[in-house]
Design a protein around this motif. Structure first.
Motif, PDB file in Angstrom:
ATOM      1  N   VAL A 133     110.446  75.680 -87.285  1.00  0.00           N
ATOM      2  CA  VAL A 133     110.040  74.837 -86.160  1.00  0.00           C
ATOM      3  C   VAL A 133     108.622  75.225 -85.766  1.00  0.00           C
ATOM      4  CG1 VAL A 133     112.368  74.449 -85.270  1.00  0.00           C
ATOM      5  CG2 VAL A 133     111.077  76.415 -84.491  1.00  0.00           C
ATOM      6  N   ALA A 134     107.902  74.288 -85.175  1.00  0.00           N
ATOM      7  CA  ALA A 134     106.529  74.553 -84.753  1.00  0.00           C
ATOM      8  C   ALA A 134     106.178  73.644 -83.586  1.00  0.00           C
ATOM      9  CB  ALA A 134     105.555  74.334 -85.914  1.00  0.00           C
ATOM     10  N   SER A 135     105.121  73.987 -82.877  1.00  0.00           N
ATOM     11  CA  SER A 135     104.674  73.171 -81.749  1.00  0.00           C
ATOM     12  C   SER A 135     103.621  72.164 -82.182  1.00  0.00           C
ATOM     13  CB  SER A 135     104.128  74.075 -80.645  1.00  0.00           C
ATOM     14  OG  SER A 135     103.047  74.839 -81.159  1.00  0.00           O
ATOM     15  N   SER A 136     103.560  71.883 -83.451  1.00  0.00           N
ATOM     16  CA  SER A 136     102.592  70.943 -84.018  1.00  0.00           C
ATOM     17  C   SER A 136     103.171  69.532 -84.021  1.00  0.00           C
ATOM     18  CB  SER A 136     102.258  71.381 -85.456  1.00  0.00           C
ATOM     19  OG  SER A 136     101.672  70.337 -86.174  1.00  0.00           O
ATOM     20  N   HIS A 137     102.322  68.544 -84.158  1.00  0.00           N
ATOM     21  CA  HIS A 137     102.798  67.165 -84.279  1.00  0.00           C
ATOM     22  C   HIS A 137     103.217  66.846 -85.708  1.00  0.00           C
ATOM     23  CE1 HIS A 137      98.611  66.814 -85.564  1.00  0.00           C
ATOM     24  NE2 HIS A 137      98.965  65.729 -86.216  1.00  0.00           N
ATOM     25  N   ARG A 138     102.928  67.751 -86.636  1.00  0.00           N
ATOM     26  CA  ARG A 138     103.316  67.557 -88.030  1.00  0.00           C
ATOM     27  C   ARG A 138     104.721  68.098 -88.267  1.00  0.00           C
ATOM     28  NH1 ARG A 138      97.782  69.154 -91.197  1.00  0.00           N
ATOM     29  NH2 ARG A 138      96.590  67.402 -90.368  1.00  0.00           N
ATOM     30  N   PRO A 139     105.560  67.325 -88.968  1.00  0.00           N
ATOM     31  CA  PRO A 139     106.934  67.789 -89.211  1.00  0.00           C
ATOM     32  C   PRO A 139     106.977  68.996 -90.141  1.00  0.00           C
ATOM     33  CG  PRO A 139     106.512  65.732 -90.369  1.00  0.00           C
ATOM     34  CD  PRO A 139     105.308  66.011 -89.530  1.00  0.00           C
ATOM     35  N   CYS A 140     107.939  69.886 -89.905  1.00  0.00           N
ATOM     36  CA  CYS A 140     108.138  71.083 -90.743  1.00  0.00           C
ATOM     37  C   CYS A 140     109.151  70.814 -91.839  1.00  0.00           C
ATOM     38  CB  CYS A 140     108.624  72.242 -89.890  1.00  0.00           C
ATOM     39  SG  CYS A 140     107.495  72.734 -88.594  1.00  0.00           S
ATOM     40  N   THR A 141     110.141  69.986 -91.561  1.00  0.00           N
ATOM     41  CA  THR A 141     111.194  69.691 -92.533  1.00  0.00           C
ATOM     42  C   THR A 141     111.276  68.201 -92.753  1.00  0.00           C
ATOM     43  OG1 THR A 141     112.788  69.744 -90.726  1.00  0.00           O
ATOM     44  CG2 THR A 141     112.611  71.742 -92.048  1.00  0.00           C
ATOM     45  N   LYS A 142     111.285  67.798 -94.011  1.00  0.00           N
ATOM     46  CA  LYS A 142     111.452  66.389 -94.381  1.00  0.00           C
ATOM     47  C   LYS A 142     112.489  66.328 -95.483  1.00  0.00           C
ATOM     48  CE  LYS A 142     106.709  64.808 -93.658  1.00  0.00           C
ATOM     49  NZ  LYS A 142     105.546  64.197 -94.338  1.00  0.00           N
ATOM     50  N   GLY A 143     113.239  65.252 -95.530  1.00  0.00           N
ATOM     51  CA  GLY A 143     114.221  65.087 -96.599  1.00  0.00           C
ATOM     52  C   GLY A 143     115.549  65.736 -96.259  1.00  0.00           C
ATOM     53  N   LEU A 144     116.323  66.072 -97.288  1.00  0.00           N
ATOM     54  CA  LEU A 144     117.623  66.727 -97.125  1.00  0.00           C
ATOM     55  C   LEU A 144     117.480  68.205 -97.444  1.00  0.00           C
ATOM     56  CD1 LEU A 144     119.899  64.144 -98.953  1.00  0.00           C
ATOM     57  CD2 LEU A 144     119.712  64.506 -96.514  1.00  0.00           C
ATOM     58  N   TRP A 145     117.973  69.044 -96.543  1.00  0.00           N
ATOM     59  CA  TRP A 145     117.880  70.490 -96.701  1.00  0.00           C
ATOM     60  C   TRP A 145     119.285  71.083 -96.726  1.00  0.00           C
ATOM     61  CZ3 TRP A 145     113.403  73.884 -95.823  1.00  0.00           C
ATOM     62  CH2 TRP A 145     112.205  73.190 -95.908  1.00  0.00           C
ATOM     63  N   ILE A 146     119.411  72.232 -97.376  1.00  0.00           N
ATOM     64  CA  ILE A 146     120.683  72.951 -97.390  1.00  0.00           C
ATOM     65  C   ILE A 146     120.460  74.352 -96.815  1.00  0.00           C
ATOM     66  CG2 ILE A 146     121.631  71.692 -99.347  1.00  0.00           C
ATOM     67  CD1 ILE A 146     120.988  74.088-101.111  1.00  0.00           C
ATOM     68  N   TRP A 147     121.532  74.905 -96.285  1.00  0.00           N
ATOM     69  CA  TRP A 147     121.467  76.281 -95.785  1.00  0.00           C
ATOM     70  C   TRP A 147     122.729  76.981 -96.194  1.00  0.00           C
ATOM     71  CZ3 TRP A 147     124.404  79.542 -92.877  1.00  0.00           C
ATOM     72  CH2 TRP A 147     123.801  80.724 -92.473  1.00  0.00           C
ATOM     73  N   PHE A 153     116.579  70.261-100.518  1.00  0.00           N
ATOM     74  CA  PHE A 153     117.469  69.778-101.572  1.00  0.00           C
ATOM     75  C   PHE A 153     116.892  68.501-102.188  1.00  0.00           C
ATOM     76  CE2 PHE A 153     121.558  67.423-102.600  1.00  0.00           C
ATOM     77  CZ  PHE A 153     121.701  68.022-103.833  1.00  0.00           C
ATOM     78  N   ILE A 154     116.558  67.532-101.336  1.00  0.00           N
ATOM     79  CA  ILE A 154     115.917  66.302-101.793  1.00  0.00           C
ATOM     80  C   ILE A 154     114.665  66.078-100.944  1.00  0.00           C
ATOM     81  CG2 ILE A 154     116.129  63.800-102.051  1.00  0.00           C
ATOM     82  CD1 ILE A 154     119.125  64.216-102.443  1.00  0.00           C
ATOM     83  N   THR A 155     113.553  65.874-101.613  1.00  0.00           N
ATOM     84  CA  THR A 155     112.288  65.627-100.916  1.00  0.00           C
ATOM     85  C   THR A 155     111.692  64.311-101.395  1.00  0.00           C
ATOM     86  OG1 THR A 155     111.073  66.901-102.575  1.00  0.00           O
ATOM     87  CG2 THR A 155     111.766  68.075-100.599  1.00  0.00           C
ATOM     88  N   TYR A 156     110.745  63.812-100.626  1.00  0.00           N
ATOM     89  CA  TYR A 156     110.053  62.579-100.986  1.00  0.00           C
ATOM     90  C   TYR A 156     108.603  62.908-101.287  1.00  0.00           C
ATOM     91  CZ  TYR A 156     108.167  57.871-100.761  1.00  0.00           C
ATOM     92  OH  TYR A 156     107.537  56.703-101.064  1.00  0.00           O
ATOM     93  N   SER A 157     108.140  62.435-102.422  1.00  0.00           N
ATOM     94  CA  SER A 157     106.749  62.654-102.813  1.00  0.00           C
ATOM     95  C   SER A 157     105.935  61.424-102.429  1.00  0.00           C
ATOM     96  CB  SER A 157     106.641  62.896-104.322  1.00  0.00           C
ATOM     97  OG  SER A 157     105.282  62.887-104.710  1.00  0.00           O
ATOM     98  N   SER A 158     104.990  61.606-101.529  1.00  0.00           N
ATOM     99  CA  SER A 158     104.141  60.479-101.141  1.00  0.00           C
ATOM    100  C   SER A 158     103.167  60.117-102.260  1.00  0.00           C
ATOM    101  CB  SER A 158     103.389  60.796 -99.849  1.00  0.00           C
ATOM    102  OG  SER A 158     102.638  61.970-100.004  1.00  0.00           O
ATOM    103  N   ASP A 159     102.933  61.049-103.182  1.00  0.00           N
ATOM    104  CA  ASP A 159     102.050  60.769-104.320  1.00  0.00           C
ATOM    105  C   ASP A 159     102.708  59.812-105.311  1.00  0.00           C
ATOM    106  OD1 ASP A 159     100.143  62.490-103.255  1.00  0.00           O
ATOM    107  OD2 ASP A 159     100.872  64.199-104.421  1.00  0.00           O
ATOM    108  N   THR A 160     103.953  60.130-105.691  1.00  0.00           N
ATOM    109  CA  THR A 160     104.654  59.307-106.690  1.00  0.00           C
ATOM    110  C   THR A 160     105.514  58.223-106.053  1.00  0.00           C
ATOM    111  OG1 THR A 160     106.562  60.792-106.738  1.00  0.00           O
ATOM    112  CG2 THR A 160     104.759  61.251-108.301  1.00  0.00           C
ATOM    113  N   LYS A 161     105.708  58.307-104.729  1.00  0.00           N
ATOM    114  CA  LYS A 161     106.556  57.363-103.991  1.00  0.00           C
ATOM    115  C   LYS A 161     108.008  57.400-104.481  1.00  0.00           C
ATOM    116  CE  LYS A 161     103.027  55.219-101.849  1.00  0.00           C
ATOM    117  NZ  LYS A 161     102.160  56.255-101.400  1.00  0.00           N
TER     118      LYS A 161
END
Length: 80
Positions: A66-80, A5-13
């Motif tokens: 979900v994953a067994s990685s150290h990198r997050p799968c979900t960032k920001g606000l999500w809806i379902w 729903f809402i994400t953060y862009s590290s490019d545009t900050k």
């Protein structure tokens, strides 16, 4: 299916609102429940939400990735 729903862009900050999610929310006519889960990375937030969704819908978990990685799968606000 879960979607951002809402994400953060590290490019545009800047935060960005997903217009598809806005359209989906604007079509809702019934009651809406809000469930917030927050915490540090890799602590099981998406797993917990999948377990709750499975109980509420009677279907298998799988709304949030979900994953067994150290990198997050979900960032920001999500809806379902």
């Amino acid at each position: 299916m879960a979607s951002p729903f809402i994400t953060y862009s590290s490019d545009t900050k800047k935060f960005q609102v997903n217009q598809d999610a806005v359209r989906t929310l604007s079509k809702l006519t019934g009651p809406v429940a809000v469930l917030a889960v927050c915490g540090r990375a890799r602590q099981g937030k998406s797993w917990l939400l999948n377990q709750i969704l499975a109980k509420l819908t009677g279907k298998g978990a799988g709304g949030f990735q979900v994953a067994s990685s150290h990198r997050p799968c979900t960032k920001g606000l999500w809806i379902w």
